[in-house]
Design an enzyme around this catalytic site. Structure first.
Site, mmCIF file in Angstrom:
data_model
loop_
_atom_site.group_PDB
_atom_site.id
_atom_site.type_symbol
_atom_site.label_atom_id
_atom_site.label_comp_id
_atom_site.label_asym_id
_atom_site.label_seq_id
_atom_site.Cartn_x
_atom_site.Cartn_y
_atom_site.Cartn_z
ATOM 1 C CG LEU A 204 23.240 -47.305 29.713
ATOM 2 C CD1 LEU A 204 24.382 -48.186 30.204
ATOM 3 C CD2 LEU A 204 22.599 -46.585 30.899
ATOM 4 C CG ASP B 2 36.022 -47.480 14.135
ATOM 5 O OD1 ASP B 2 36.020 -47.583 15.383
ATOM 6 O OD2 ASP B 2 36.206 -48.461 13.380
ATOM 7 C CB ILE B 3 35.761 -44.961 19.291
ATOM 8 C CG1 ILE B 3 35.345 -46.430 19.426
ATOM 9 C CG2 ILE B 3 34.559 -44.035 19.388
ATOM 10 C CD1 ILE B 3 34.771 -46.790 20.784
ATOM 11 C CE1 TYR C 235 30.921 -55.348 27.670
ATOM 12 C CE2 TYR C 235 30.436 -56.341 29.808
ATOM 13 C CZ TYR C 235 30.292 -55.298 28.904
ATOM 14 O OH TYR C 235 29.526 -54.213 29.240
ATOM 15 C CE LYS D 83 32.460 -52.365 29.108
ATOM 16 N NZ LYS D 83 32.458 -50.978 28.603
ATOM 17 C CB THR E 87 21.648 -51.584 27.215
ATOM 18 O OG1 THR E 87 22.402 -52.736 27.643
ATOM 19 C CG2 THR E 87 21.779 -50.480 28.260
#
Length: 300
Positions: free
Chosen positions: A18, A72-73, A170, A174, A204
């Protein structure tokens, strides 16, 4: 001219799936793109800068403008460098698309603290760090008398909105991102910043393993799971045209665009007295009888 002509966009996790579709679509609509990706595996391991470089090369070959960034975020100082990369290369920043993420699928009874922490770290801290530094930049622009027309586009998931078997960490991360988006929208509008979130369904690395049959490419006709289908809505949300839209969560799949209604009030019973514990069960059963059936948890 495209609808994002001259706007500068950071897309995290932009080397594949994405993120790559978003980066290419923004560039095709005239945006300057920072392609951020450290090139990890699906579980967040390893490093490979070549994938981000390839997306930049593809954009440039098509006549667009892009630079690669490998920071790195989840690292506070590194996230600041991501924002600085946009400003240094293109003179400013207009849009942050928080797309990067990992997954560590595991049934809850087998989940480990290490897997839990890694998932929270990338999704929640990653969304926080990059957006927080971007907001610092935008507030500075406004304080200096400049006009701000900025966008934060976060990535939640159907797993975060309704839960998903074997994805406790996860789903939790989210779900937190969806709530974060509501707070950002409420707080940041005064600075000229909107915040919205996506719950995309497309082919993905994450979905091909879990939903192989559903995600398989079609040989002819409309490929519903092509990640390129998601990009037009993301690009529009990053454009000046979307300034009136904030605090929304969009579910996107194929040619379908849905705005979530979120945690709305449902059936209610109220009395002007304290409930006795024995009375609560009767009241709850009456409420459940009135409540529409919720969507099932994914995989159940």
């Amino acid at each position: 001219m495209g609808i994002c002509e001259g706007r500068t966009v950071i897309v995290t996790g932009a080397a594949r799936g994405l993120g790559r579709s978003y980066a290419l679509a923004f560039a095709a609509e005239g945006a300057n793109v920072v392609v951020n990706d450290i090139g990890t595996s699906l579980s967040g391991e390893g490093r490979d800068t070549s994938a981000a470089d390839a997306v930049v090369a593809e954009i440039v070959a098509a006549g667009g403008k892009a630079v690669a960034n490998y920071d790195d975020i989840t690292d506070w100082d590194a996230a600041k460098r991501i924002v600085a990369a946009a400003i240094d290369a293109f003179g400013g920043l207009d849009v942050v698309v928080n797309n990067a993420g990992i997954v560590r699928d595991r049934m809850f009874v087998s989940a480990t603290p290490e897997e839990w922490d890694a998932t929270m770290h990338v999704h929640l801290r990653g969304h926080f760090c990059v957006s927080r530094h971007a907001v610092d930049y935008w507030r500075g622009v406004q304080k200096a008398g400049g006009k701000v027309d900025a966008r934060i586009i976060n990535t939640t998931s159907g797993a975060g909105l309704q839960g998903s078997i074997a994805q406790a960490a996860y789903s939790t991360a989210k779900g937190g991102i969806a709530a974060l988006t509501l707070v950002q929208a409420a707080e940041l509008g005064r600075y000229g910043i909107t915040a919205n979130a996506l719950a995309p369904a497309a082919r993905t690395r994450m979905t091909e393993g879990a939903f192989a049959e559903k995600m398989a490419a079609v040989e002819q006709g409309f490929d519903k799971q092509d990640p390129d289908n998601i990009a037009p809505t993301v690009v529009w949300l990053g454009s000046a045209e979307s300034a009136h839209v904030s605090g929304c969560v969009f579910e996107l799949e194929g040619g379908r665009i849905t705005i979530e209604r979120g945690w709305d009030l449902g059936p209610t019973i109220e009395q002007d007295a304290k409930w006795a514990p024995a009375e609560v069960g009767v009241a709850v059963d009456a409420l459940l009888a009135k409540r529409p059936a919720p969507r099932a948890v994914w995989g159940s």
